[in-house]
Design a protein around this motif. Structure first.
Motif, PDB file in Angstrom:
ATOM      1  N   VAL C  64       0.854  -1.215  -0.171  1.00  0.00           N
ATOM      2  CA  VAL C  64       0.652   0.034   0.145  1.00  0.00           C
ATOM      3  C   VAL C  64       0.662   1.535   0.208  1.00  0.00           C
ATOM      4  O   VAL C  64       0.593   2.534  -0.943  1.00  0.00           O
ATOM      5  N   ASP C  65       1.922   1.122   0.457  1.00  0.00           N
ATOM      6  CA  ASP C  65       3.313   2.275   0.658  1.00  0.00           C
ATOM      7  C   ASP C  65       3.296   2.598  -0.551  1.00  0.00           C
ATOM      8  O   ASP C  65       2.876   3.363  -1.119  1.00  0.00           O
ATOM      9  N   ALA C  66       4.214   1.438  -1.444  1.00  0.00           N
ATOM     10  CA  ALA C  66       4.005   1.848  -2.558  1.00  0.00           C
ATOM     11  C   ALA C  66       3.044   1.968  -3.577  1.00  0.00           C
ATOM     12  O   ALA C  66       2.758   2.668  -4.549  1.00  0.00           O
ATOM     13  N   SER C  67       2.057   1.811  -3.191  1.00  0.00           N
ATOM     14  CA  SER C  67       0.567   2.291  -4.100  1.00  0.00           C
ATOM     15  C   SER C  67       0.408   3.782  -3.938  1.00  0.00           C
ATOM     16  O   SER C  67       0.254   4.394  -5.155  1.00  0.00           O
ATOM     17  N   MET C  68      -0.051   4.117  -3.245  1.00  0.00           N
ATOM     18  CA  MET C  68       0.219   5.055  -2.896  1.00  0.00           C
ATOM     19  C   MET C  68       1.576   6.373  -3.726  1.00  0.00           C
ATOM     20  O   MET C  68       1.218   7.435  -4.383  1.00  0.00           O
ATOM     21  N   GLN C  69       2.553   5.990  -2.907  1.00  0.00           N
ATOM     22  CA  GLN C  69       3.488   6.893  -3.858  1.00  0.00           C
ATOM     23  C   GLN C  69       3.581   7.014  -5.423  1.00  0.00           C
ATOM     24  O   GLN C  69       3.609   7.758  -5.493  1.00  0.00           O
ATOM     25  N   ARG C  70       2.953   5.641  -6.223  1.00  0.00           N
ATOM     26  CA  ARG C  70       2.537   5.594  -7.621  1.00  0.00           C
ATOM     27  C   ARG C  70       1.872   6.374  -8.212  1.00  0.00           C
ATOM     28  O   ARG C  70       1.944   7.161  -8.860  1.00  0.00           O
ATOM     29  N   ARG C  71       0.630   6.542  -7.209  1.00  0.00           N
ATOM     30  CA  ARG C  71      -0.453   7.460  -7.065  1.00  0.00           C
ATOM     31  C   ARG C  71       0.005   8.910  -7.168  1.00  0.00           C
ATOM     32  O   ARG C  71      -0.922   9.272  -7.608  1.00  0.00           O
ATOM     33  N   LEU C  72       0.931   9.320  -6.390  1.00  0.00           N
ATOM     34  CA  LEU C  72       1.110  10.793  -6.469  1.00  0.00           C
ATOM     35  C   LEU C  72       2.477  11.221  -7.125  1.00  0.00           C
ATOM     36  O   LEU C  72       1.994  11.695  -7.560  1.00  0.00           O
ATOM     37  N   ASP C  73       3.046  10.044  -7.293  1.00  0.00           N
ATOM     38  CA  ASP C  73       3.917  10.167  -8.851  1.00  0.00           C
ATOM     39  C   ASP C  73       2.471   9.956  -9.621  1.00  0.00           C
ATOM     40  O   ASP C  73       3.284  11.294 -10.353  1.00  0.00           O
ATOM     41  N   GLU C  74       2.473   9.633  -9.839  1.00  0.00           N
ATOM     42  CA  GLU C  74       1.581   9.665 -11.492  1.00  0.00           C
ATOM     43  C   GLU C  74       0.569  11.524 -11.675  1.00  0.00           C
ATOM     44  O   GLU C  74       0.448  11.420 -12.997  1.00  0.00           O
ATOM     45  N   ALA C  75       0.223  11.539 -10.124  1.00  0.00           N
ATOM     46  CA  ALA C  75      -0.388  12.274 -10.494  1.00  0.00           C
ATOM     47  C   ALA C  75       0.050  13.692 -10.555  1.00  0.00           C
ATOM     48  O   ALA C  75      -0.366  14.654 -11.778  1.00  0.00           O
ATOM     49  N   LEU C  76       1.392  13.834 -10.207  1.00  0.00           N
ATOM     50  CA  LEU C  76       2.332  15.058 -10.622  1.00  0.00           C
ATOM     51  C   LEU C  76       3.093  14.975 -12.191  1.00  0.00           C
ATOM     52  O   LEU C  76       2.987  16.368 -11.786  1.00  0.00           O
ATOM     53  N   THR C  77       2.872  13.612 -11.989  1.00  0.00           N
ATOM     54  CA  THR C  77       4.224  14.075 -13.899  1.00  0.00           C
ATOM     55  C   THR C  77       2.674  14.406 -14.578  1.00  0.00           C
ATOM     56  O   THR C  77       3.298  14.159 -15.986  1.00  0.00           O
ATOM     57  N   ARG C  78       1.539  13.956 -14.690  1.00  0.00           N
ATOM     58  CA  ARG C  78       0.297  13.814 -15.831  1.00  0.00           C
ATOM     59  C   ARG C  78       0.379  15.533 -15.359  1.00  0.00           C
ATOM     60  O   ARG C  78       0.705  16.693 -14.270  1.00  0.00           O
ATOM     61  N   GLY C  79      -0.193  15.904 -16.164  1.00  0.00           N
ATOM     62  CA  GLY C  79      -0.546  17.907 -17.119  1.00  0.00           C
ATOM     63  C   GLY C  79      -1.377  18.235 -15.447  1.00  0.00           C
ATOM     64  O   GLY C  79      -2.582  18.748 -16.638  1.00  0.00           O
ATOM     65  N   HIS C  80      -2.161  16.683 -14.799  1.00  0.00           N
ATOM     66  CA  HIS C  80      -3.192  17.702 -14.439  1.00  0.00           C
ATOM     67  C   HIS C  80      -2.893  18.838 -13.384  1.00  0.00           C
ATOM     68  O   HIS C  80      -1.733  19.471 -13.494  1.00  0.00           O
ATOM     69  N   SER C  81      -3.998  20.179 -13.370  1.00  0.00           N
ATOM     70  CA  SER C  81      -3.507  21.166 -13.002  1.00  0.00           C
ATOM     71  C   SER C  81      -3.391  20.624 -11.355  1.00  0.00           C
ATOM     72  O   SER C  81      -3.900  19.397 -10.269  1.00  0.00           O
ATOM     73  N   PRO C  82      -2.273  21.875 -10.801  1.00  0.00           N
ATOM     74  CA  PRO C  82      -2.193  20.722  -8.969  1.00  0.00           C
ATOM     75  C   PRO C  82      -3.863  20.298  -7.943  1.00  0.00           C
ATOM     76  O   PRO C  82      -3.474  19.617  -7.198  1.00  0.00           O
TER      77      PRO C  82
END
Lengths: 192, 192, 192, 192
Positions: C64-82
């Motif tokens: 789960v720790d890794a899963s949360m990390q991945r979710r955050l990374d994906e969110a930051l690297t995609r072009g979403h608004s903050p």
DNA sequence: TATGAATGAGCATTCATTCAT
DNA sequence: AATGAATGAATGCTCATTCAT
């Protein structure tokens, strides 16, 4: 073409590993996995050569029974002195100690299994007869006359073997020898 | 106020049930449930009085050790003939047979436990000393002089006890008596 | 040859089932049987892949720790608004909700385990650094200068995640968005 | 005449012991016996004052909930600076740390219990309102206007409290203070 | 032949709960 | 009011056995 293996050889290797496991860890702690590891094979191999755990243990017991018999026979047929002959049958190295430990387990199981008890009787009766004959030869008496002496001699040897395999430090070979010398002196020189 | 129970009495009951289970089923087949059932309590009660299974078994072993000691002492201090005294210590009824079976397990465990080996040594040494003193008294020799005779006597008794508890049918009391008579005759009448 | 299985895949399946069990029933109610059932295997299979229960739970926590990390990374690297990036990291579907619930258990355990606390520190420090860099990039300040802002942003996101996973009905995505918008407005437009 | 005891006092003592047990060992390791020992009573006493284990835990949770509320109220009503007021609510000694640890368990349980979730909502809403009022007072805005600021402030405080109770060494009071100072500076001096 | 993955019954042990005192 | 002895269901875990490969 199937891999060529010596079936009986394989069974012996595994049974021997089982005997070692019994002596080292106690019968209660022996597992198929433990036996397999000691034998250097997998659990699947063990069950391939034996019907079940009980069959492995039985083979280990019989193996040790035969091993003890052989050790006694060798001792008696070589030109040792009587004391040296008995000492050779008693625990004095790793293998003989292992055998005595497993023998204890064998005899304990015999108290609860008719089949094992038969085997137990025939083994112990064999030793008794061998001792009777040996004693008869030395003293010039009949085998029957020597029988009671043999019971005492075999009994004492048995007790020494048990004690020496349980508590090797408390039973150095000198202690064993002293008792055997005394015992044999009694029965060779004090005969009727 | 809580229910009043005799804590030590309770522990003894359970340990005694454990001893019976060991003798009847073999140490490998002893379970907490089996012990509880023999004792007429639940498994929860067993763990209430003992930290774990090993503690129950240890208590059973010590109980039987004490019981064998007591049987020997009683035999020696009552006015029996020497043979009768030893016969009283040997397996002759359900309880004595149970004790010899458990004693075998005790001694086997002693080969793998320093603490049990201490206990084993002190128990066997006690028997040896008692036998030495008894033999010395009869023959007029010193205790030291009687020591080797005692080793043989105790060893033979030990072996008879083992065999008779393993194979009661093969070891009726007459066979035991015949060997003991012979043994004692040797050591009382063929002195140094 | 034995049955061919993907060992790591199997472990992941089981650990994932454990994570689900933790989220659904609470860590106190998680049993090996429950985990096995969720994973569609037997308890024997679970212990075949993990040394003990603690090892299963640890793997679930790390997963789960890794899963949360991945979710955050994906969110930051995609072009979403903050705001959208952070919303993607927050609880918004079954899986993300599960992860936040398990993360709570993970962090609670970290308070009593040195090893887990190390992991906890490195994970939280990672998020903080990622947030600092992101904020620094937006505002033209140095990473160090953005650090305190990041503490507030990460802290608020953390608190929203906790609350939203505990009480999903009380924390619809609109409420989350409103707070994040307000928060980010403060820190992007009110810089020093 | 029955022994005179303060029933409520007794319950509090036991519930407090339960809270300590939760914080020290984790909810999964809490036992009735452990609670009883911490409270200096017997298990019988615990079941005398509470219907069952769940009732004890619930009382412990509510006790801690009230304790955290009290700590926050005291901090706000005394003339501390805003930062000092919040620091007083955050983990800074054994008792406050214990409360934050138990609060984590409380909130986790709230995710699976409707009743606890009600309690959780009303507690968190209370803090939010208190913070809104306080912020409104300082900035001259309406309570409604200050609401979003309050969400951020309360969220950040929450996150600091969690982290500081999980990893006290990583969260010395200076770190807490630095973030709070920064946070409050943002919201008191950058208002609309 | 031989492997080791998988099963599931059985074990020791824990623990909330009950209840006689 | 308070004790702690006793219960027994439930748990984690072990391990002999089976079997697909």
């Amino acid at each position: 073409m199937p891999k060529i293996v010596d079936h009986d050889q394989r069974r012996s290797t595994i049974a021997s590993a089982a005997a070692e496991a019994i002596a080292a860890d106690g019968i209660e702690a022996v597992t198929m996995k433990g036996i397999a590891e000691r034998a250097g094979v997998t659990t699947g191999a063990v069950t391939h050569y034996f019907a079940d755990k009980d069959a492995v243990l039985l083979e280990a017991l019989l193996l040790v029974d035969a091993s003890m018999q052989r050790r006694l026979d060798e001792a008696l047929t070589r030109g040792h002195s009587p004391t040296d002959a008995l000492l050779a049958a008693l625990p004095h190295d790793a293998e003989s100690r292992r055998d005595w430990c497993v023998w204890r387990v064998f005899s304990d199981r015999a108290s609860r299994s008719d089949a094992l008890r038969q085997q137990y009787r025939s083994s112990t009766e064999g030793w008794l007869r061998a001792a009777s004959e040996s004693l008869a030869g030395r003293s010039g008496r009949s085998v029957d006359q020597a029988r009671l002496d043999a019971e005492v001699v075999v009994g004492t040897v048995d007790a020494i073997g048990d004690a020496a395999s349980i508590d090797p430090d408390g039973w150095p070979v000198e202690r064993q020898r002293r008792i055997l010398d005394h015992l044999l002196a009694r029965f060779e020189w004090c005969g009727p």
